[in-house]
Design a protein around this motif. Structure first.
Motif, PDB file in Angstrom:
ATOM      1  N   TYR A 126      57.911  20.148 -14.263  1.00 55.33           N
ATOM      2  CA  TYR A 126      57.037  19.674 -15.346  1.00 55.33           C
ATOM      3  C   TYR A 126      56.222  20.830 -15.908  1.00 55.33           C
ATOM      4  CZ  TYR A 126      53.623  16.804 -17.844  1.00 55.33           C
ATOM      5  OH  TYR A 126      52.832  16.247 -18.815  1.00 55.33           O
ATOM      6  N   ALA A 127      55.643  21.639 -15.037  1.00 59.27           N
ATOM      7  CA  ALA A 127      54.823  22.774 -15.481  1.00 59.27           C
ATOM      8  C   ALA A 127      55.667  23.777 -16.265  1.00 59.27           C
ATOM      9  CB  ALA A 127      54.176  23.449 -14.275  1.00 59.27           C
ATOM     10  N   ILE A 128      56.890  24.038 -15.791  1.00 58.48           N
ATOM     11  CA  ILE A 128      57.768  25.004 -16.468  1.00 58.48           C
ATOM     12  C   ILE A 128      58.154  24.501 -17.860  1.00 58.48           C
ATOM     13  CG2 ILE A 128      60.066  26.056 -16.430  1.00 58.48           C
ATOM     14  CD1 ILE A 128      59.810  26.201 -13.377  1.00 58.48           C
ATOM     15  N   ILE A 129      58.523  23.204 -17.946  1.00 61.52           N
ATOM     16  CA  ILE A 129      58.918  22.639 -19.242  1.00 61.52           C
ATOM     17  C   ILE A 129      57.732  22.649 -20.210  1.00 61.52           C
ATOM     18  CG2 ILE A 129      59.733  20.574 -20.434  1.00 61.52           C
ATOM     19  CD1 ILE A 129      61.336  19.862 -17.987  1.00 61.52           C
ATOM     20  N   CYS A 130      56.548  22.350 -19.702  1.00 62.77           N
ATOM     21  CA  CYS A 130      55.347  22.396 -20.551  1.00 62.77           C
ATOM     22  C   CYS A 130      55.128  23.801 -21.087  1.00 62.77           C
ATOM     23  CB  CYS A 130      54.128  21.929 -19.767  1.00 62.77           C
ATOM     24  SG  CYS A 130      54.121  20.169 -19.371  1.00 62.77           S
ATOM     25  N   ALA A 131      55.290  24.802 -20.220  1.00 60.09           N
ATOM     26  CA  ALA A 131      55.105  26.194 -20.633  1.00 60.09           C
ATOM     27  C   ALA A 131      56.153  26.593 -21.670  1.00 60.09           C
ATOM     28  CB  ALA A 131      55.177  27.117 -19.414  1.00 60.09           C
ATOM     29  N   ILE A 132      57.393  26.165 -21.449  1.00 55.90           N
ATOM     30  CA  ILE A 132      58.471  26.469 -22.399  1.00 55.90           C
ATOM     31  C   ILE A 132      58.187  25.802 -23.748  1.00 55.90           C
ATOM     32  CG2 ILE A 132      60.915  26.108 -22.928  1.00 55.90           C
ATOM     33  CD1 ILE A 132      61.487  26.368 -19.940  1.00 55.90           C
ATOM     34  N   SER A 133      57.677  24.562 -23.709  1.00 56.51           N
ATOM     35  CA  SER A 133      57.364  23.836 -24.942  1.00 56.51           C
ATOM     36  C   SER A 133      56.337  24.584 -25.780  1.00 56.51           C
ATOM     37  CB  SER A 133      56.850  22.428 -24.610  1.00 56.51           C
ATOM     38  OG  SER A 133      57.808  21.684 -23.884  1.00 56.51           O
ATOM     39  N   VAL A 134      55.299  25.072 -25.116  1.00 57.87           N
ATOM     40  CA  VAL A 134      54.263  25.836 -25.825  1.00 57.87           C
ATOM     41  C   VAL A 134      54.836  27.149 -26.352  1.00 57.87           C
ATOM     42  CG1 VAL A 134      52.059  27.039 -25.583  1.00 57.87           C
ATOM     43  CG2 VAL A 134      52.393  24.795 -24.510  1.00 57.87           C
ATOM     44  N   TYR A 135      55.665  27.799 -25.534  1.00 57.86           N
ATOM     45  CA  TYR A 135      56.262  29.079 -25.944  1.00 57.86           C
ATOM     46  C   TYR A 135      57.137  28.907 -27.180  1.00 57.86           C
ATOM     47  CZ  TYR A 135      59.333  33.139 -25.911  1.00 57.86           C
ATOM     48  OH  TYR A 135      60.055  34.251 -26.279  1.00 57.86           O
ATOM     49  N   LEU A 136      57.906  27.836 -27.247  1.00 60.67           N
ATOM     50  CA  LEU A 136      58.782  27.604 -28.394  1.00 60.67           C
ATOM     51  C   LEU A 136      57.991  27.405 -29.681  1.00 60.67           C
ATOM     52  CD1 LEU A 136      61.537  25.270 -26.870  1.00 60.67           C
ATOM     53  CD2 LEU A 136      61.659  27.724 -27.340  1.00 60.67           C
ATOM     54  N   ILE A 137      56.783  26.846 -29.559  1.00 59.52           N
ATOM     55  CA  ILE A 137      55.915  26.726 -30.740  1.00 59.52           C
ATOM     56  C   ILE A 137      55.417  28.102 -31.165  1.00 59.52           C
ATOM     57  CG2 ILE A 137      53.705  25.847 -31.585  1.00 59.52           C
ATOM     58  CD1 ILE A 137      54.102  23.398 -29.866  1.00 59.52           C
ATOM     59  N   VAL A 138      55.060  28.927 -30.181  1.00 62.89           N
ATOM     60  CA  VAL A 138      54.539  30.267 -30.480  1.00 62.89           C
ATOM     61  C   VAL A 138      55.573  31.088 -31.234  1.00 62.89           C
ATOM     62  CG1 VAL A 138      53.748  32.442 -29.476  1.00 62.89           C
ATOM     63  CG2 VAL A 138      52.949  30.268 -28.523  1.00 62.89           C
ATOM     64  N   VAL A 139      56.836  31.026 -30.788  1.00 57.51           N
ATOM     65  CA  VAL A 139      57.890  31.820 -31.428  1.00 57.51           C
ATOM     66  C   VAL A 139      58.532  31.075 -32.598  1.00 57.51           C
ATOM     67  CG1 VAL A 139      58.362  33.059 -29.295  1.00 57.51           C
ATOM     68  CG2 VAL A 139      59.660  30.982 -29.811  1.00 57.51           C
ATOM     69  N   ASN A 140      58.033  29.842 -32.862  1.00 58.24           N
ATOM     70  CA  ASN A 140      58.556  29.029 -33.967  1.00 58.24           C
ATOM     71  C   ASN A 140      60.069  28.822 -33.842  1.00 58.24           C
ATOM     72  OD1 ASN A 140      58.254  27.458 -36.267  1.00 58.24           O
ATOM     73  ND2 ASN A 140      58.626  29.180 -37.654  1.00 58.24           N
ATOM     74  N   HIS A 141      60.475  28.476 -32.640  1.00 59.62           N
ATOM     75  CA  HIS A 141      61.899  28.292 -32.360  1.00 59.62           C
ATOM     76  C   HIS A 141      62.379  26.955 -32.898  1.00 59.62           C
ATOM     77  CE1 HIS A 141      65.690  28.214 -30.112  1.00 59.62           C
ATOM     78  NE2 HIS A 141      65.505  29.511 -29.912  1.00 59.62           N
ATOM     79  N   LYS A 142      63.639  26.900 -33.296  1.00 58.84           N
ATOM     80  CA  LYS A 142      64.181  25.670 -33.886  1.00 58.84           C
ATOM     81  C   LYS A 142      64.282  24.530 -32.880  1.00 58.84           C
ATOM     82  CE  LYS A 142      69.050  26.949 -33.189  1.00 58.84           C
ATOM     83  NZ  LYS A 142      70.369  27.135 -33.861  1.00 58.84           N
ATOM     84  N   TYR A 143      64.258  24.847 -31.559  1.00 57.31           N
ATOM     85  CA  TYR A 143      64.365  23.812 -30.537  1.00 57.31           C
ATOM     86  C   TYR A 143      63.005  23.337 -30.021  1.00 57.31           C
ATOM     87  CZ  TYR A 143      69.314  25.008 -30.347  1.00 57.31           C
ATOM     88  OH  TYR A 143      70.634  25.228 -30.673  1.00 57.31           O
ATOM     89  N   LYS A 144      61.925  23.688 -30.711  1.00 56.77           N
ATOM     90  CA  LYS A 144      60.592  23.330 -30.220  1.00 56.77           C
ATOM     91  C   LYS A 144      60.359  21.821 -30.213  1.00 56.77           C
ATOM     92  CE  LYS A 144      58.308  23.993 -34.721  1.00 56.77           C
ATOM     93  NZ  LYS A 144      57.244  24.741 -35.435  1.00 56.77           N
ATOM     94  N   PHE A 145      61.065  21.074 -31.074  1.00 58.57           N
ATOM     95  CA  PHE A 145      60.931  19.621 -31.082  1.00 58.57           C
ATOM     96  C   PHE A 145      61.910  18.959 -30.121  1.00 58.57           C
ATOM     97  CE2 PHE A 145      59.445  20.720 -35.443  1.00 58.57           C
ATOM     98  CZ  PHE A 145      58.139  20.283 -35.291  1.00 58.57           C
ATOM     99  N   GLU A 146      63.096  19.561 -29.974  1.00 55.44           N
ATOM    100  CA  GLU A 146      64.124  18.953 -29.125  1.00 55.44           C
ATOM    101  C   GLU A 146      63.712  18.872 -27.661  1.00 55.44           C
ATOM    102  OE1 GLU A 146      64.600  20.738 -31.636  1.00 55.44           O
ATOM    103  OE2 GLU A 146      66.289  19.990 -32.812  1.00 55.44           O
ATOM    104  N   ILE A 147      62.853  19.795 -27.217  1.00 54.89           N
ATOM    105  CA  ILE A 147      62.441  19.810 -25.809  1.00 54.89           C
ATOM    106  C   ILE A 147      61.292  18.851 -25.535  1.00 54.89           C
ATOM    107  CG2 ILE A 147      60.677  21.625 -25.944  1.00 54.89           C
ATOM    108  CD1 ILE A 147      61.849  22.800 -23.376  1.00 54.89           C
ATOM    109  N   LYS A 148      60.692  18.306 -26.581  1.00 52.61           N
ATOM    110  CA  LYS A 148      59.497  17.468 -26.454  1.00 52.61           C
ATOM    111  C   LYS A 148      59.662  16.277 -25.502  1.00 52.61           C
ATOM    112  CE  LYS A 148      56.025  15.155 -29.355  1.00 52.61           C
ATOM    113  NZ  LYS A 148      55.687  14.727 -30.740  1.00 52.61           N
TER     114      LYS A 148
END
Length: 229
Positions: free
Chosen positions: A15-37
């Motif tokens: 859970y902690a890792i996925i949360c961190a990845i979710s925030v990171y994808l927003i920072v880099v404006n990655h196209k998968y930032k919504f898919e991981i939500k």
């Protein structure tokens, strides 16, 4: 450490890792930032199913409807049905909480509804300048979140237990998250608003999980004591 505790610990780490990845994808404006939500919610569903003993349907229904909302709001043209799904998840909680309130406490419902309705109206007027075809779904969502906030607050006032306090804090974080998310959707903002909205959402869902689990364990202990008597 037992096998069950190892599984729970592993899921907390995931859970902690996925949360961190979710925030990171927003920072880099990655196209998968919504898919991981939806994935953090899936982890919480798994955790709750592992730990639960009694009265599981309400929280599982809440999480699953929230999961549907996460998925729908992450795809094109899915915003309207997504926020309707979020609203339905709150109605599930309302239906659960109403059973535990006395008639005297119910008299406060109108007062709290007016209070939270006023706050929602302020947000609606000053943030959602042009909701377009989302107006009705947003209003439905607003009614639902005002209802569930009122019921959670009344439930805490009537029974000031630790689990109810956690639920109260959880809905507070959810209101903050949704308010900031509305700003992100309908106004020009930088990524920090998006990060703050997602972070408070993740905290809110985790607190809902802990609050319902704490209340359920109290109920389970209560029935265990009855069985022993």
């Amino acid at each position: 450490m037992s096998k069950l505790k190892k599984i729970k610990f592993s899921l907390f780490v995931v859970y902690a890792i996925i949360c961190a990845i979710s925030v990171y994808l927003i920072v880099v404006n990655h196209k998968y930032k919504f898919e991981i939500k939806p994935f953090p919610t899936l982890v919480l569903v798994t955790l709750f199913l592992i730990e639960t003993k009694k009265y599981t349907k309400t929280f599982i229904a809440y999480l699953l409807l929230s999961l549907v909302g996460d998925v729908l709001t992450s795809i094109p043209y899915g915003f309207n049905p997504g926020i309707i799904s979020y609203g339905l998840s709150y109605l599930v909680l309302v239906n659960f909480l109403r059973k535990y309130l006395s008639k005297e406490t119910y008299k406060l419902l109108v007062i709290y509804l007016l209070l939270f309705g006023f706050l929602f109206t302020v947000i609606y007027v000053f943030v959602l300048n042009d909701p377009g075809n989302s107006m009705l779904p947003i209003l439905f969502y607003g009614v639902c979140i005002c209802l569930v906030t009122s019921f959670i607050l009344m439930n805490y006032i009537e029974s000031m237990e630790h689990g109810n306090f956690i639920l109260l804090v959880a809905i507070g974080f959810r209101i903050i998250s949704d308010s900031i998310y509305a700003i992100v959707l309908f106004s020009e903002t930088d990524m920090y608003f998006d990060i703050f909205s997602l972070s408070t959402l993740l905290v809110s869902n985790f607190l809902f999980y802990k609050g319902f689990l704490f209340n359920e364990q109290q109920v389970s202990d209560f029935f265990s004591r009855i069985d022993r008597q």
